[in-house]
Design a protein around this motif. Structure first.
Motif, PDB file in Angstrom:
ATOM      1  N   ARG A 184      13.177  -9.315   9.109  1.00  0.00           N
ATOM      2  CA  ARG A 184      14.438  -8.664   9.843  1.00  0.00           C
ATOM      3  C   ARG A 184      14.389  -9.090  11.706  1.00  0.00           C
ATOM      4  O   ARG A 184      15.304  -9.035  12.070  1.00  0.00           O
ATOM      5  CB  ARG A 184      15.146  -7.216   9.685  1.00  0.00           C
ATOM      6  N   TYR A 185      13.349  -8.881  12.023  1.00  0.00           N
ATOM      7  CA  TYR A 185      13.020  -8.735  13.234  1.00  0.00           C
ATOM      8  C   TYR A 185      12.937 -10.328  14.013  1.00  0.00           C
ATOM      9  O   TYR A 185      13.346 -10.138  15.557  1.00  0.00           O
ATOM     10  CB  TYR A 185      12.049  -8.393  13.788  1.00  0.00           C
ATOM     11  N   GLU A 186      12.996 -11.172  13.843  1.00  0.00           N
ATOM     12  CA  GLU A 186      13.110 -12.854  14.003  1.00  0.00           C
ATOM     13  C   GLU A 186      14.415 -13.000  13.674  1.00  0.00           C
ATOM     14  O   GLU A 186      14.904 -14.439  14.429  1.00  0.00           O
ATOM     15  CB  GLU A 186      12.492 -13.235  13.084  1.00  0.00           C
ATOM     16  N   ASP A 187      15.700 -12.199  13.108  1.00  0.00           N
ATOM     17  CA  ASP A 187      17.068 -12.600  12.921  1.00  0.00           C
ATOM     18  C   ASP A 187      17.670 -11.512  13.952  1.00  0.00           C
ATOM     19  O   ASP A 187      17.912 -10.542  13.634  1.00  0.00           O
ATOM     20  CB  ASP A 187      16.751 -11.458  11.632  1.00  0.00           C
ATOM     21  N   SER A 188      18.760 -12.315  14.764  1.00  0.00           N
ATOM     22  CA  SER A 188      19.658 -12.212  15.676  1.00  0.00           C
ATOM     23  C   SER A 188      20.782 -10.650  14.405  1.00  0.00           C
ATOM     24  O   SER A 188      21.453 -10.546  15.421  1.00  0.00           O
ATOM     25  CB  SER A 188      19.766 -12.577  15.911  1.00  0.00           C
ATOM     26  N   ARG A 189      20.781 -11.126  13.346  1.00  0.00           N
ATOM     27  CA  ARG A 189      21.810 -10.678  12.340  1.00  0.00           C
ATOM     28  C   ARG A 189      20.880  -9.131  12.079  1.00  0.00           C
ATOM     29  O   ARG A 189      21.210  -8.016  11.365  1.00  0.00           O
ATOM     30  CB  ARG A 189      22.305 -11.461  10.795  1.00  0.00           C
ATOM     31  N   GLY A 190      19.933  -8.881  12.324  1.00  0.00           N
ATOM     32  CA  GLY A 190      18.921  -7.800  12.263  1.00  0.00           C
ATOM     33  C   GLY A 190      19.336  -7.417  10.466  1.00  0.00           C
ATOM     34  O   GLY A 190      18.791  -8.178   9.769  1.00  0.00           O
ATOM     35  N   ASP A 191      19.203  -6.299  10.026  1.00  0.00           N
ATOM     36  CA  ASP A 191      19.446  -5.506   9.042  1.00  0.00           C
ATOM     37  C   ASP A 191      20.272  -6.517   7.670  1.00  0.00           C
ATOM     38  O   ASP A 191      20.234  -6.277   7.108  1.00  0.00           O
ATOM     39  CB  ASP A 191      20.456  -4.194   8.920  1.00  0.00           C
ATOM     40  N   PHE A 192      21.176  -6.816   8.350  1.00  0.00           N
ATOM     41  CA  PHE A 192      22.813  -7.340   7.884  1.00  0.00           C
ATOM     42  C   PHE A 192      22.324  -8.684   7.370  1.00  0.00           C
ATOM     43  O   PHE A 192      22.031  -9.490   5.898  1.00  0.00           O
ATOM     44  CB  PHE A 192      23.451  -8.200   8.375  1.00  0.00           C
ATOM     45  N   GLY A 193      21.147  -9.496   8.065  1.00  0.00           N
ATOM     46  CA  GLY A 193      20.214 -10.970   7.205  1.00  0.00           C
ATOM     47  C   GLY A 193      19.430 -10.502   7.023  1.00  0.00           C
ATOM     48  O   GLY A 193      19.606 -11.256   5.828  1.00  0.00           O
ATOM     49  N   ARG A 194      19.016  -9.725   6.718  1.00  0.00           N
ATOM     50  CA  ARG A 194      18.159  -9.300   5.780  1.00  0.00           C
ATOM     51  C   ARG A 194      18.349  -8.930   4.371  1.00  0.00           C
ATOM     52  O   ARG A 194      17.898  -9.253   3.493  1.00  0.00           O
ATOM     53  CB  ARG A 194      16.976  -8.107   6.031  1.00  0.00           C
ATOM     54  N   GLN A 195      19.788  -8.565   4.750  1.00  0.00           N
ATOM     55  CA  GLN A 195      20.108  -7.669   3.268  1.00  0.00           C
ATOM     56  C   GLN A 195      20.677  -9.577   2.393  1.00  0.00           C
ATOM     57  O   GLN A 195      20.737  -9.228   0.898  1.00  0.00           O
ATOM     58  CB  GLN A 195      21.314  -7.082   3.651  1.00  0.00           C
TER      59      GLN A 195
ATOM     60  N   GLY B 273       0.638  -1.468  -0.291  1.00  0.00           N
ATOM     61  CA  GLY B 273      -0.541  -0.163  -0.067  1.00  0.00           C
ATOM     62  C   GLY B 273       0.687   1.081  -0.088  1.00  0.00           C
ATOM     63  O   GLY B 273       0.286   2.100   0.198  1.00  0.00           O
ATOM     64  N   ARG B 274       1.884   0.991  -0.099  1.00  0.00           N
ATOM     65  CA  ARG B 274       2.809   2.358  -0.071  1.00  0.00           C
ATOM     66  C   ARG B 274       3.110   3.373  -1.683  1.00  0.00           C
ATOM     67  O   ARG B 274       4.026   2.298  -1.886  1.00  0.00           O
ATOM     68  CB  ARG B 274       4.037   2.417   0.336  1.00  0.00           C
ATOM     69  N   THR B 275       2.838   4.206  -1.976  1.00  0.00           N
ATOM     70  CA  THR B 275       2.941   4.824  -3.109  1.00  0.00           C
ATOM     71  C   THR B 275       3.933   6.216  -2.839  1.00  0.00           C
ATOM     72  O   THR B 275       3.576   6.612  -4.130  1.00  0.00           O
ATOM     73  CB  THR B 275       1.398   5.132  -3.792  1.00  0.00           C
ATOM     74  N   TYR B 276       4.009   6.591  -1.398  1.00  0.00           N
ATOM     75  CA  TYR B 276       5.012   7.882  -1.652  1.00  0.00           C
ATOM     76  C   TYR B 276       6.625   7.501  -2.133  1.00  0.00           C
ATOM     77  O   TYR B 276       7.013   6.238  -2.920  1.00  0.00           O
ATOM     78  CB  TYR B 276       5.410   8.311   0.092  1.00  0.00           C
ATOM     79  N   LYS B 277       7.279   8.676  -2.273  1.00  0.00           N
ATOM     80  CA  LYS B 277       8.540   8.241  -3.062  1.00  0.00           C
ATOM     81  C   LYS B 277       9.635   7.064  -2.216  1.00  0.00           C
ATOM     82  O   LYS B 277      10.459   6.266  -2.344  1.00  0.00           O
ATOM     83  CB  LYS B 277       9.119   9.263  -2.750  1.00  0.00           C
ATOM     84  N   GLY B 278       9.262   7.448  -0.485  1.00  0.00           N
ATOM     85  CA  GLY B 278      10.059   6.162  -0.163  1.00  0.00           C
ATOM     86  C   GLY B 278      11.547   6.234   0.293  1.00  0.00           C
ATOM     87  O   GLY B 278      12.212   7.012  -0.132  1.00  0.00           O
ATOM     88  N   ARG B 279      11.962   5.515   1.196  1.00  0.00           N
ATOM     89  CA  ARG B 279      13.347   5.652   1.972  1.00  0.00           C
ATOM     90  C   ARG B 279      14.043   4.297   0.837  1.00  0.00           C
ATOM     91  O   ARG B 279      13.106   3.380   0.823  1.00  0.00           O
ATOM     92  CB  ARG B 279      13.602   5.416   3.321  1.00  0.00           C
ATOM     93  N   THR B 280      15.315   4.054   0.981  1.00  0.00           N
ATOM     94  CA  THR B 280      16.018   3.692   0.257  1.00  0.00           C
ATOM     95  C   THR B 280      16.874   2.223   1.625  1.00  0.00           C
ATOM     96  O   THR B 280      17.230   2.447   1.643  1.00  0.00           O
ATOM     97  CB  THR B 280      17.633   3.602  -0.474  1.00  0.00           C
ATOM     98  N   ASP B 281      15.963   1.360   1.738  1.00  0.00           N
ATOM     99  CA  ASP B 281      15.620   0.671   2.885  1.00  0.00           C
ATOM    100  C   ASP B 281      17.302  -0.574   2.092  1.00  0.00           C
ATOM    101  O   ASP B 281      17.691  -1.043   3.456  1.00  0.00           O
ATOM    102  CB  ASP B 281      15.341  -0.235   3.242  1.00  0.00           C
ATOM    103  N   THR B 282      17.059  -0.151   1.282  1.00  0.00           N
ATOM    104  CA  THR B 282      18.716  -1.404   0.688  1.00  0.00           C
ATOM    105  C   THR B 282      19.661  -0.779   0.507  1.00  0.00           C
ATOM    106  O   THR B 282      19.295   0.038  -0.817  1.00  0.00           O
ATOM    107  CB  THR B 282      18.325  -2.418  -0.167  1.00  0.00           C
ATOM    108  N   MET B 283      20.952  -0.806   0.460  1.00  0.00           N
ATOM    109  CA  MET B 283      22.138   0.388   0.154  1.00  0.00           C
ATOM    110  C   MET B 283      23.364  -0.486   0.329  1.00  0.00           C
ATOM    111  O   MET B 283      23.722  -0.149   1.352  1.00  0.00           O
ATOM    112  CB  MET B 283      21.745   1.725   0.638  1.00  0.00           C
ATOM    113  N   ILE B 284      23.792  -1.040  -1.355  1.00  0.00           N
ATOM    114  CA  ILE B 284      24.586  -1.397  -1.545  1.00  0.00           C
ATOM    115  C   ILE B 284      25.252  -1.235  -2.897  1.00  0.00           C
ATOM    116  O   ILE B 284      25.289  -0.682  -3.110  1.00  0.00           O
ATOM    117  CB  ILE B 284      24.557  -2.767  -2.026  1.00  0.00           C
ATOM    118  N   LEU B 285      26.671  -0.288  -2.109  1.00  0.00           N
ATOM    119  CA  LEU B 285      28.212  -0.079  -2.353  1.00  0.00           C
ATOM    120  C   LEU B 285      28.758  -1.055  -3.227  1.00  0.00           C
ATOM    121  O   LEU B 285      29.983  -1.749  -2.308  1.00  0.00           O
ATOM    122  CB  LEU B 285      28.950   1.194  -2.344  1.00  0.00           C
ATOM    123  N   ALA B 286      29.110  -1.493  -3.852  1.00  0.00           N
ATOM    124  CA  ALA B 286      30.079  -2.076  -4.980  1.00  0.00           C
ATOM    125  C   ALA B 286      30.727  -1.244  -5.618  1.00  0.00           C
ATOM    126  O   ALA B 286      31.013  -0.580  -6.558  1.00  0.00           O
ATOM    127  CB  ALA B 286      29.135  -3.474  -6.267  1.00  0.00           C
TER     128      ALA B 286
END
Length: 330
Positions: A224-235, A101-114
Motif C-alpha cells: 500500500r505504501y507505493e500506491d497513492s490510493r493507499g488502503d483503497f488501492g490495496r483493497q 511469522g505472525r501467530t498472534y490473534k491479530g487485527r482485521t486489516d481488511t473489512m468489507i461490509l456487503a
C-alpha cells in the motif's frame, strides 16, 4: 468475566502497545468460492458428486462458528429469512496473521461490509478503512476499527461496525493471510491484471497481466505504501486476487483437487453461514449479483502519536442511509 475474556487481556495489552468511490466490479466472497465448487461438482453427477457434497458439508460444519453475543440491530419483523429473499448483510474480515511469522490473534486489516438485495438486483460492497477512528463497543475507548477484533473477537468487531454504520451485520466470514496464500497455491496460481508497477517483499509486479503463486499473491495484495490510493488501492488488489481464485476454482480441472481447496478453508476460515444458508443464497440471490464497490474515506490525522482516518459524520450518515435502504430497513 468468562475464560475467553480473561485470555484476551494480554492480547489487548499487546495491541495497545504495539466521497464515496464507486467501481463496477464482480463481487467476491470466500463462501461464493465454496458455492462455485459445489455447483460445478454436482453437475458432474453420480456417486462422485454425492461424495463431494458430503466433503463440502463437512467443511461447512468445520468452519461454522456463531457471532457470539452481539447486539441485535434488527427489529422482530425485520429478521432475515434467506428462502424468502430477505435483504441481508455480510461482513468480510481478513486478519493480518498466519504469515510473515505472525501467530498472534491479530487485527482485521481488511473489512468489507456487503449488503445484498435481490429486489434491487444489487450488492453494495463497502470497504472500511482499517485506521478508521471509532468507539470500540464493549472496550470503552476510541481506537482504530481494525483493533475491535483483537480486543474482543467477532462479537466486538460486529458490534463496532454495527454502531459505526447503524446497520445490522447478519453474517460474517473471517480468513487470515495464510489462507489467502494457500488458496492461491491450491488452485495452481492465479493471473491478474495489474495497473501499477511496484516491488513488494522482493517480488516485482509490472503493469499488465501478472501470474503469481501464493507467496507472490500475498505480497501483491498487501502493498500500500507505493500506491497513492493507499488502503483503497490495496483493497482493489485483494479483490483482484480473490476474483482470480474464484475463476480458477470454477474450472472443471479443479474437480480432482477439491479436497486440498477445502482443507485450506478448514484451516484458515470461519463463518456463521451454514451450508444450508449458502445454498439458499445461491438459489435465491442470483438477481443481486450486480456488484458496486464503495469506500468511506476520512481525513488522515495524527492523534496521540497514532495515524487515524477521521470520518466526517455527514458522510457516515449518508453511507448509513444508503446501506439501510439497501437492506430495506427504512
Amino acid at each position: 468475566m468468562n475464560s475467553d475474556e480473561t485470555n484476551q487481556q494480554p492480547e489487548q495489552q499487546r495491541q495497545r502497545r504495539h466521497h464515496h468511490h464507486k467501481h463496477h466490479r464482480k463481487g467476491w466472497t470466500v463462501t461464493k468460492v465454496i458455492l462455485v465448487i459445489l455447483g460445478v461438482l454436482i453437475l458432474a453427477g453420480g456417486a462422485f458428486a454425492a461424495k463431494v457434497y458430503y466433503d463440502v458439508n463437512q467443511t461447512a460444519k468445520t468452519v461454522y462458528k456463531t457471532k457470539g453475543k452481539t447486539q441485535n440491530k434488527r427489529k422482530a419483523n425485520q429478521s432475515v429469512t434467506l428462502n424468502k429473499k430477505t435483504p441481508f448483510s455480510i461482513l468480510l474480515l481478513g486478519t493480518d496473521t498466519g504469515e510473515l511469522g505472525r501467530t498472534y490473534k491479530g487485527r482485521t486489516d481488511t473489512m468489507i461490509l456487503a449488503t445484498v438485495n435481490p429486489a434491487t438486483k444489487q450488492t453494495n460492497m463497502l470497504s472500511i478503512a482499517r485506521d478508521s477512528r471509532v468507539p470500540i463497543v464493549g472496550y470503552g475507548q476510541t481506537a482504530k476499527i481494525n483493533a475491535a477484533y483483537a480486543y474482543g473477537g467477532i462479537p466486538m468487531a460486529v458490534n463496532t461496525v454495527q454502531a459505526f454504520l447503524n446497520v445490522p451485520v447478519d453474517y460474517y466470514v473471517l480468513m487470515n493471510m495464510k489462507g489467502l496464500e494457500q488458496l492461491v497455491d491450491a488452485v495452481g496460481g492465479v493471473t491478474v491484471n495489474n495497473d501499477l508497477d511496484f516491488t513488494e517483499s522482493g517480488h516485482h509486479f509490472p503493469v499488465g497481466s501478472v501470474t503469481m503463486n501464493g507467496e507472490e499473491a500475498l505480497a501483491f495484495s498487501r502493498m500500500r505504501y507505493e500506491d497513492s490510493r493507499g488502503d483503497f488501492g490495496r483493497q482493489l488488489r485483494q479483490q483482484e486476487v480473490i476474483k482470480a481464485v474464484l475463476k480458477k476454482s470454477a474450472n472443471i480441472s479443479m474437480v480432482s483437487n477439491y479436497n486440498k481447496f477445502l482443507q485450506v478453508l478448514e484451516n484458515n476460515m470461519q463463518t456463521n453461514l451454514t451450508l444450508k444458508d449458502m445454498v439458499n443464497i445461491q438459489q435465491n440471490y442470483g438477481d443481486a449479483m450486480n456488484f458496486k464497490t464503495q469506500q468511506l474515506k476520512g481525513t488522515g490525522q495524527m492523534i496521540d502519536g497514532q495515524s487515524f482516518q477521521v470520518m466526517d459524520s455527514t458522510e457516515v450518515s449518508k453511507m448509513s442511509t444508503l446501506l439501510r435502504t439497501q437492506l430495506a430497513l427504512d
